[in-house]
Design a protein around this motif. Sequence first.
Motif, PDB file in Angstrom:
ATOM      1  N   LEU A   1      40.132  38.689  41.186  1.00 57.53           N
ATOM      2  CA  LEU A   1      39.412  39.081  39.976  1.00 57.53           C
ATOM      3  C   LEU A   1      39.339  37.927  38.980  1.00 57.53           C
ATOM      4  O   LEU A   1      38.303  37.718  38.336  1.00 57.53           O
ATOM      5  N   SER A   2      40.413  37.168  38.862  1.00 61.34           N
ATOM      6  CA  SER A   2      40.397  36.009  37.963  1.00 61.34           C
ATOM      7  C   SER A   2      39.336  35.003  38.397  1.00 61.34           C
ATOM      8  O   SER A   2      38.592  34.460  37.573  1.00 61.34           O
ATOM      9  N   GLU A   3      39.250  34.759  39.703  1.00 64.07           N
ATOM     10  CA  GLU A   3      38.262  33.817  40.224  1.00 64.07           C
ATOM     11  C   GLU A   3      36.836  34.309  39.970  1.00 64.07           C
ATOM     12  O   GLU A   3      35.953  33.531  39.556  1.00 64.07           O
ATOM     13  N   LYS A   4      36.601  35.603  40.178  1.00 61.85           N
ATOM     14  CA  LYS A   4      35.262  36.147  39.981  1.00 61.85           C
ATOM     15  C   LYS A   4      34.896  36.213  38.499  1.00 61.85           C
ATOM     16  O   LYS A   4      33.719  36.049  38.134  1.00 61.85           O
ATOM     17  N   VAL A   5      35.877  36.448  37.635  1.00 59.90           N
ATOM     18  CA  VAL A   5      35.616  36.398  36.196  1.00 59.90           C
ATOM     19  C   VAL A   5      35.169  34.995  35.797  1.00 59.90           C
ATOM     20  O   VAL A   5      34.211  34.812  35.029  1.00 59.90           O
ATOM     21  N   GLU A   6      35.844  33.984  36.312  1.00 60.74           N
ATOM     22  CA  GLU A   6      35.463  32.604  36.005  1.00 60.74           C
ATOM     23  C   GLU A   6      34.049  32.315  36.489  1.00 60.74           C
ATOM     24  O   GLU A   6      33.276  31.615  35.818  1.00 60.74           O
ATOM     25  N   LEU A   7      33.693  32.848  37.659  1.00 57.49           N
ATOM     26  CA  LEU A   7      32.338  32.678  38.163  1.00 57.49           C
ATOM     27  C   LEU A   7      31.332  33.328  37.218  1.00 57.49           C
ATOM     28  O   LEU A   7      30.297  32.726  36.879  1.00 57.49           O
ATOM     29  N   ALA A   8      31.609  34.559  36.796  1.00 50.80           N
ATOM     30  CA  ALA A   8      30.699  35.258  35.888  1.00 50.80           C
ATOM     31  C   ALA A   8      30.553  34.501  34.570  1.00 50.80           C
ATOM     32  O   ALA A   8      29.443  34.358  34.032  1.00 50.80           O
ATOM     33  N   LEU A   9      31.656  34.009  34.045  1.00 50.81           N
ATOM     34  CA  LEU A   9      31.605  33.236  32.797  1.00 50.81           C
ATOM     35  C   LEU A   9      30.752  31.983  32.980  1.00 50.81           C
ATOM     36  O   LEU A   9      29.953  31.624  32.096  1.00 50.81           O
ATOM     37  N   SER A  10      30.904  31.326  34.109  1.00 49.05           N
ATOM     38  CA  SER A  10      30.138  30.099  34.357  1.00 49.05           C
ATOM     39  C   SER A  10      28.649  30.371  34.483  1.00 49.05           C
ATOM     40  O   SER A  10      27.817  29.471  34.264  1.00 49.05           O
ATOM     41  N   LEU A  11      28.297  31.604  34.827  1.00 50.62           N
ATOM     42  CA  LEU A  11      26.895  31.985  34.970  1.00 50.62           C
ATOM     43  C   LEU A  11      26.335  32.618  33.705  1.00 50.62           C
ATOM     44  O   LEU A  11      25.209  33.130  33.708  1.00 50.62           O
ATOM     45  N   GLY A  12      27.137  32.621  32.644  1.00 50.51           N
ATOM     46  CA  GLY A  12      26.627  33.031  31.345  1.00 50.51           C
ATOM     47  C   GLY A  12      27.015  34.401  30.861  1.00 50.51           C
ATOM     48  O   GLY A  12      26.592  34.816  29.770  1.00 50.51           O
ATOM     49  N   VAL A  13      27.799  35.153  31.629  1.00 51.17           N
ATOM     50  CA  VAL A  13      28.229  36.471  31.162  1.00 51.17           C
ATOM     51  C   VAL A  13      29.347  36.276  30.131  1.00 51.17           C
ATOM     52  O   VAL A  13      30.375  35.677  30.459  1.00 51.17           O
ATOM     53  N   PRO A  14      29.190  36.756  28.898  1.00 51.92           N
ATOM     54  CA  PRO A  14      30.242  36.572  27.894  1.00 51.92           C
ATOM     55  C   PRO A  14      31.506  37.353  28.250  1.00 51.92           C
ATOM     56  O   PRO A  14      31.442  38.417  28.877  1.00 51.92           O
ATOM     57  N   ALA A  15      32.645  36.840  27.841  1.00 49.89           N
ATOM     58  CA  ALA A  15      33.911  37.515  28.137  1.00 49.89           C
ATOM     59  C   ALA A  15      33.942  38.925  27.571  1.00 49.89           C
ATOM     60  O   ALA A  15      34.542  39.832  28.172  1.00 49.89           O
ATOM     61  N   GLU A  16      33.290  39.130  26.437  1.00 51.33           N
ATOM     62  CA  GLU A  16      33.307  40.458  25.814  1.00 51.33           C
ATOM     63  C   GLU A  16      32.378  41.448  26.521  1.00 51.33           C
ATOM     64  O   GLU A  16      32.272  42.610  26.101  1.00 51.33           O
ATOM     65  N   LYS A  17      31.738  41.019  27.595  1.00 48.62           N
ATOM     66  CA  LYS A  17      30.874  41.905  28.378  1.00 48.62           C
ATOM     67  C   LYS A  17      31.425  42.152  29.781  1.00 48.62           C
ATOM     68  O   LYS A  17      30.713  42.678  30.640  1.00 48.62           O
ATOM     69  N   ILE A  18      32.679  41.786  30.031  1.00 49.92           N
ATOM     70  CA  ILE A  18      33.250  41.887  31.372  1.00 49.92           C
ATOM     71  C   ILE A  18      34.320  42.975  31.431  1.00 49.92           C
ATOM     72  O   ILE A  18      35.179  43.071  30.552  1.00 49.92           O
ATOM     73  N   ILE A  19      34.252  43.786  32.476  1.00 52.65           N
ATOM     74  CA  ILE A  19      35.253  44.806  32.791  1.00 52.65           C
ATOM     75  C   ILE A  19      35.660  44.559  34.236  1.00 52.65           C
ATOM     76  O   ILE A  19      34.837  44.151  35.065  1.00 52.65           O
ATOM     77  N   ILE A  20      36.922  44.775  34.549  1.00 54.48           N
ATOM     78  CA  ILE A  20      37.394  44.540  35.910  1.00 54.48           C
ATOM     79  C   ILE A  20      37.908  45.827  36.545  1.00 54.48           C
ATOM     80  O   ILE A  20      38.285  46.773  35.845  1.00 54.48           O
ATOM     81  N   ASP A  21      37.909  45.835  37.873  1.00 58.29           N
ATOM     82  CA  ASP A  21      38.302  47.024  38.642  1.00 58.29           C
ATOM     83  C   ASP A  21      39.026  46.550  39.902  1.00 58.29           C
ATOM     84  O   ASP A  21      38.437  45.810  40.696  1.00 58.29           O
ATOM     85  N   PRO A  22      40.285  46.944  40.118  1.00 61.68           N
ATOM     86  CA  PRO A  22      41.007  46.496  41.316  1.00 61.68           C
ATOM     87  C   PRO A  22      40.514  47.118  42.603  1.00 61.68           C
ATOM     88  O   PRO A  22      40.922  46.705  43.691  1.00 61.68           O
ATOM     89  N   GLY A  23      39.634  48.117  42.521  1.00 61.82           N
ATOM     90  CA  GLY A  23      39.022  48.672  43.732  1.00 61.82           C
ATOM     91  C   GLY A  23      39.954  49.523  44.572  1.00 61.82           C
ATOM     92  O   GLY A  23      40.176  49.229  45.748  1.00 61.82           O
ATOM     93  N   HIS A  24      40.461  50.593  43.991  1.00 60.03           N
ATOM     94  CA  HIS A  24      41.290  51.516  44.764  1.00 60.03           C
ATOM     95  C   HIS A  24      40.595  51.907  46.065  1.00 60.03           C
ATOM     96  O   HIS A  24      39.430  52.329  46.058  1.00 60.03           O
ATOM     97  N   ASP A  25      41.283  51.747  47.180  1.00 54.20           N
ATOM     98  CA  ASP A  25      40.812  52.128  48.523  1.00 54.20           C
ATOM     99  C   ASP A  25      39.716  51.226  49.087  1.00 54.20           C
ATOM    100  O   ASP A  25      39.378  51.365  50.268  1.00 54.20           O
ATOM    101  N   LEU A  26      39.138  50.334  48.310  1.00 51.99           N
ATOM    102  CA  LEU A  26      38.055  49.497  48.822  1.00 51.99           C
ATOM    103  C   LEU A  26      38.656  48.349  49.630  1.00 51.99           C
ATOM    104  O   LEU A  26      39.256  47.431  49.078  1.00 51.99           O
ATOM    105  N   ASN A  27      38.495  48.408  50.945  1.00 49.65           N
ATOM    106  CA  ASN A  27      39.093  47.433  51.863  1.00 49.65           C
ATOM    107  C   ASN A  27      40.598  47.360  51.671  1.00 49.65           C
ATOM    108  O   ASN A  27      41.203  46.281  51.700  1.00 49.65           O
ATOM    109  N   LYS A  28      41.207  48.517  51.464  1.00 53.73           N
ATOM    110  CA  LYS A  28      42.656  48.632  51.290  1.00 53.73           C
ATOM    111  C   LYS A  28      43.112  49.917  51.958  1.00 53.73           C
ATOM    112  O   LYS A  28      42.396  50.923  51.928  1.00 53.73           O
TER     113      LYS A  28
END
Length: 329
Positions: free
Chosen positions: A189-216
């Motif tokens: 998630l940290s890596e993907k947040v950095e990718l989103a930030l680099s592509l212009g998504v502001p930090a105040e527009k980001i929400i994260i999800d650990p993905g319960h059951d998704l490939n787990k």
Amino acid sequence: MSTPATSTAPLATAAPFYTPPLLHPIHHFGPQALDFSRQVALMAIVNRTPDSFYDGGSTFALEAAVAASLTAVDDGADWVDIGGVPFAPGPALSAEEEAERVVPVIAAVTAASNVIISVDTFLPEVAARSIAAGAHVINDTTGLSNPDLASVVAESGAHLIITHSLAAPRTIYPRPHYDDVVTEVAAFLSEKVELALSLGVPAEKIIIDPGHDLNKNTLHTLAITRRFNEIAALGFPTLAAVSNKDFIGESLNQRKEDRLEGSIATGVICILGGARVLRMHNVAAANSAIRMTETVMGWREPAYLKHNMGEVNEPAHPERKSQNGKSNP
């Protein structure tokens, strides 16, 4: 008629609960603002698919999907998540067909309500059309498998939910393995947040999800639930999508239709670990659980105070209220 209890003293958060270090506590979604330092958003689920995980296609018809969305709002949802394609493996759906499923629902719900709307998609074309129709959030359950999605979100000013998952969209991922699932999910998630930030998504527009059951598997998901604070510690509002999932069924030996109590318990555990958005099918029950948790945590005051507040301990009989707190005759 009872009136809500009021107090001039500030409410204090109960100490035993984890308080995540949010980089931006207040998030704006169109006309709505959520203060994630003091509230949990209830996200309802409306799938316009013939083969959805939980309802088996009961909201596939346009009228049914719109009606379910507005009923969820009446039942206390802050947010409606609209999907046109399941996460489960299956044949690809064209962007045109997916958009034809979700865009009319978005437009109808936007016209009837100011509820926050997210669209569960990983296709940039669907995201763009959804945002144009009124969606405030793009919910990407594939972890930015297509980085162009982040660019679309950045240009629009919408929010982006980044979810941990490992498989290519709609493909099988057999026997997922992690040395330490929570640490690895947090790193992803940290890596993907950095990718989103680099592509212009502001930090105040980001929400994260650990993905319960998704490939787990169930043990992986239980570890994420137990150590949810380690995900929330990343500093972004964190979503817990736990409703009626297989890890609950395997833990309790229950069918999907019997998993309500397990879903509520798991959702509350995640809130105590720092979750600030809860994605649930059973909106009315989840609303009561969330608002009670907020009250215990000191974020909201009781609706009224009567028990042991006077010379006589009168039984409390408030007006009958709907799940969102509005009085009913």
